[in-house]
Write an enzyme that holds these catalytic residues in place. Structure first.
Site, PDB file in Angstrom:
ATOM      1  N   CYS A 153       8.945   3.394  -2.419  1.00 48.31           N
ATOM      2  CA  CYS A 153       7.879   3.922  -3.271  1.00 48.31           C
ATOM      3  C   CYS A 153       7.094   5.034  -2.587  1.00 48.31           C
ATOM      4  CB  CYS A 153       6.936   2.798  -3.714  1.00 48.31           C
ATOM      5  SG  CYS A 153       6.035   2.004  -2.370  1.00 48.31           S
ATOM      6  N   HIS A 207      -4.745  12.713  -1.405  1.00 46.50           N
ATOM      7  CA  HIS A 207      -4.810  12.252  -2.791  1.00 46.50           C
ATOM      8  C   HIS A 207      -4.680  13.418  -3.771  1.00 46.50           C
ATOM      9  CE1 HIS A 207      -5.731   8.345  -1.223  1.00 46.50           C
ATOM     10  NE2 HIS A 207      -6.603   8.921  -0.428  1.00 46.50           N
ATOM     11  N   GLU A 215       6.100  -1.186   5.580  1.00 49.18           N
ATOM     12  CA  GLU A 215       5.504   0.083   6.021  1.00 49.18           C
ATOM     13  C   GLU A 215       5.023   0.035   7.466  1.00 49.18           C
ATOM     14  OE1 GLU A 215       2.205   0.910   3.404  1.00 49.18           O
ATOM     15  OE2 GLU A 215       1.720  -1.206   3.204  1.00 49.18           O
ATOM     16  N   ASP A 264       3.563   5.621   5.413  1.00 53.07           N
ATOM     17  CA  ASP A 264       3.012   4.804   6.505  1.00 53.07           C
ATOM     18  C   ASP A 264       4.087   4.370   7.485  1.00 53.07           C
ATOM     19  OD1 ASP A 264       0.255   4.729   6.404  1.00 53.07           O
ATOM     20  OD2 ASP A 264       0.208   3.204   4.837  1.00 53.07           O
TER      21      ASP A 264
END
Length: 550
Positions: A501, A188, A430, A454
Site C-alpha cells: 500500500c 501529505h 513497515e 516506512d
C-alpha cells in the site's frame, strides 16, 4: 523565462495562475459598544452564506457518494438556524453590546459545552457539529475563504508547505496542481496530489517567491520544473507533453471494466489508497476494485478534538456502503512522527519517527483505541470492512490488538448492535522487525500490507521527510526488495495474502519484480489504477525474475 527547479512528486503538466496560500488569522477580538443592529445584520448575512455553502456541499456529496454522505452537511445546516443556538448568540449581542464574532464564539463554546455534558451518546456526538458550524459562521463574518482559495477559476496552489490539516480543508475543485518550497515525495501534499491525479512539485526552495502570485505558470510534475514566461521552444515542448498526457488519459479509459490479470492468468487485486470519504468518488471514477488503505488518521487531523465514535462510524460506513461489497481496508490511526495533532498532547521527541506513534499510541491509550474499534466494527455491518494495524514489530502487539477487538465485539453483542464477527484483521509490514517476525505474525492475521515508505526509511536508516538525502533514500534498494520477498514468502507459507500500500506499488518499473515475488495486491492512488492495469495485462508473470534483489 523564469525556471524554478523542484522535485516532481506527482506526474502531469498543467498551466494555470500561481496562487500563494495564505494562512488566515482566526483570532477573535471583543469589540465593545458595537452597533447591535448592525452586528445582527452581519450575523444574518453570515448565517445565510453558511446555509448556501452547506447546501452546495450536501448536493456535491449526494452526487459523488450517495444520499447518506450528505447527512452531515444537512445536520450542520439545521444547527445554523437552530432557535436555541441563535438565541444564545443574540442574547450575547444584546447584553454585551459586542461584535458578532465575539458573540458567536462565546455562544458557540457554551452551546458545545452543554452538548458535551449530556448523558445521551448521540447528543454528545453533536458537540463537534456545533464547533464546525460555529467556525463556519465565524469564517464568513471574518471574510475567511472556505477552502482557502479566493479565486473563481482553478489555480496552481503555491505554499511554503502544507500541514495535513490544511490540505484537508482545501477546496479541491479549485486546484490544478501544487508547488511547495519544502516537503518531499512522502509529504501529505504529494499524497493528496497523487490521489487527485494532478501534478505536484515539492522542494522548490526560496526561488518560489510570493511576488509571483497571480502570474501564469506551467508546472511539470515529472521533471519538477515550474516555468514562468516560457520561451517559444520550452512552450512548444510543454504543450506537446500536455497533449500526449491528454491522449494517454483517453487511452487509459479503455482499461475500465477490464480484469487485473496477466497474459498467463495471474490475477492481481488492484485497490486504492484514500484519506477521506470524499476520495471514494476518485476510486469509482478510476475503476478501483477495492480500497487497500483508508488512512483513518485524517479524520483526527481534520478535527479540533478527538472524533467521536459516531463521527468515525459515519465516515467508515459511508465508504463501506459506497464501495458496494468491495473490500475496504481501514488502517487504525497512524498519528505521530510527521502527523502531529495538538489535542493528543504528545510529548516532544528527539526522533518522533522512532517514538510514540501509530499502534503504540493505541495500546497506550485504550479508550481512544476502543472508540475507533467500536466505530470500525459497527461499519462492518454495511460493507466488506477489514481492519489493519500499523507499525507492528512484535507478536504481543498483535495479540493485544486482537484482544481489544474481542472486547469490542463482546460489547456490541451485548448492546444488540450489528457487526460482522468475521471482519478480516491485517497488519502493516513497515519495519525490519515485522519482516523478521513475519512467519510468526502471519499465523495471527488474515493479510499483510507492506508500507514501502516506512519500510525503506527504517531499513536504510533514511528519514523519509528529508529531501537532502536524495539517492540515499532508495526504495529500489535490494535490501528493501529482499525484505519484501521475505515477508511475501512468510505470508504464503501461512496461507494468507500480501499486498503493497506504499507509493512503490504504482512504480511500473517494479511490476515484474512484484509479480516474481508473488505480491497478491497493489493499492495505489486512484489515478494510478488504469496505467497499472494496462501494464499488468501485457505482462507474463512466469517470465518475471528476481534480478533486482541482487
Amino acid at each position: 523565462m523564469i525556471l524554478i527547479q523542484g522535485q516532481g512528486v506527482s506526474k502531469g503538466v498543467e498551466k494555470g495562475t500561481l496562487y500563494f496560500f495564505q494562512r488566515p488569522d482566526r483570532t477573535v477580538v471583543k469589540v465593545e459598544n458595537a452597533d447591535v443592529e448592525a452586528e445582527k445584520a452581519r450575523l444574518t448575512e453570515a448565517q445565510q452564506k453558511s446555509m448556501e455553502q452547506l447546501e452546495a456541499l450536501a448536493d456535491k456529496c449526494r452526487e459523488e457518494a450517495g444520499e447518506e454522505s450528505a447527512v452531515l452537511f444537512e445536520t450542520h445546516a439545521m444547527f445554523v438556524e437552530d432557535e436555541d443556538y441563535v438565541a444564545n448568540i443574540l442574547e450575547m449581542l444584546e447584553n454585551e453590546k459586542c461584535n458578532a464574532e465575539y458573540a458567536v464564539q462565546v455562544a458557540g463554546e457554551q452551546f458545545a459545552g452543554m452538548f458535551a455534558a449530556m448523558d445521551d451518546a448521540y447528543l454528545r456526538a453533536r458537540t463537534a457539529d456545533i464547533k464546525d458550524v460555529t467556525q463556519r459562521i465565524l469564517n464568513n463574518l471574518m471574510g475567511i475563504v472556505e477552502g482557502g482559495i479566493d479565486s473563481e477559476e482553478p489555480v496552481i496552489l503555491a505554499a511554503d508547505d502544507l500541514a495535513p490539516s490544511e490540505t484537508l480543508q482545501l477546496d479541491k475543485s479549485k486546484i490544478l496542481g501544487f508547488v511547495t518550497m519544502g516537503g518531499s515525495g512522502n509529504s501529505h501534499t504529494a499524497i493528496l496530489a497523487r490521489t487527485m491525479g494532478i501534478p505536484a512539485i515539492c522542494g522548490a526552495g526560496e526561488a518560489l517567491q510570493n511576488e509571483y502570485h497571480g502570474r501564469l505558470a506551467y508546472i511539470d510534475g515529472e521533471t519538477g520544473q515550474v516555468v514562468l514566461d516560457p520561451d517559444e521552444l520550452t512552450l512548444a515542448a510543454l504543450r506537446d507533453k500536455h497533449q500526449k498526457q491528454t491522449e494517454m488519459k483517453e487511452l487509459m479509459q479503455t482499461m475500465k471494466g477490464q480484469e487485473d490479470v496477466t497474459l498467463d492468468g495471474k490475477h492481481i487485486k488492484l485497490y486504492c489508497n484514500i484519506g477521506s470519504p470524499e476520495d471514494v468518488a476518485a476510486v469509482l471514477a478510476n475503476d478501483g476494485q477495492g480500497i487497500g488503505l483508508f488512512r483513518s488518521e485524517f479524520l483526527y487531523l481534520a478535527a479540533s478534538d478527538y472524533p467521536t465514535e459516531d463521527e468515525q462510524f459515519e465516515a467508515y460506513k459511508t465508504v463501506a456502503a459506497a464501495m458496494n461489497g468491495k473490500r475496504v481496508i481501514i488502517r487504525t490511526l497512524d498519528i505521530g512522527a510527521d502527523k502531529q495533532v495538538d489535542y493528543f498532547q504528545l510529548t516532544k521527541e528527539e526522533n518522533p519517527a522512532m517514538g510514540l506513534r501509530a499502534i503504540r499510541i493505541c495500546l497506550n491509550r485504550p479508550e481512544v483505541f476502543r472508540t475507533q474499534l467500536r466505530a470500525l466494527y459497527r461499519a462492518s455491518a454495511y460493507g466488506k470492512v477489514a481492519i489493519m494495524f500499523p507499525m507492528i514489530t512484535s507478536v504481543w502487539e498483535v495479540k493485544e490488538c486482537k484482544r481489544a477487538c474481542q472486547r469490542v465485539m463482546q460489547e456490541l453483542t451485548e448492546e444488540g448492535i450489528p457487526f460482522n464477527p468475521d471482519t478480516e484483521i491485517g497488519i502493516m509490514i513497515e519495519t525490519p522487525a515485522s519482516v523478521f517476525m513475519a512467519p510468526d505474525l502471519a499465523k495471527l492475521v488474515d493479510f499483510f500490507s507492506v508500507g514501502t515508505n516506512d519500510l525503506t526509511q527504517y531499513t536504510l536508516a533514511c528519514d523519509r521527510q528529508c529531501n537532502d538525502l536524495g539517492k540515499f533514500f532508495d526504495p529500489h534498494h535490494p535490501a528493501v526488495l529482499r525484505a519484501l520477498k521475505q515477508a511475501a514468502d512468510a505470508a504464503h507459507e501461512a496461507g494468507i495474502w500480501i499486498g503493497i500500500c506504499g507509493e512503490l506499488g504504482a512504480d511500473l518499473s517494479l511490476l515484474p519484480t512484484f509479480l516474481a515475488i508473488g505480491i497478491d495486491e497493489l493499492s495505489v492512488s486512484p489515478s494510478s489504477v488504469l496505467p497499472l492495469r494496462a501494464e499488468i495485462r501485457k505482462s507474463i508473470a512466469q517470465t518475471c525474475t528476481l534480478d533486482l534483489l541482487n
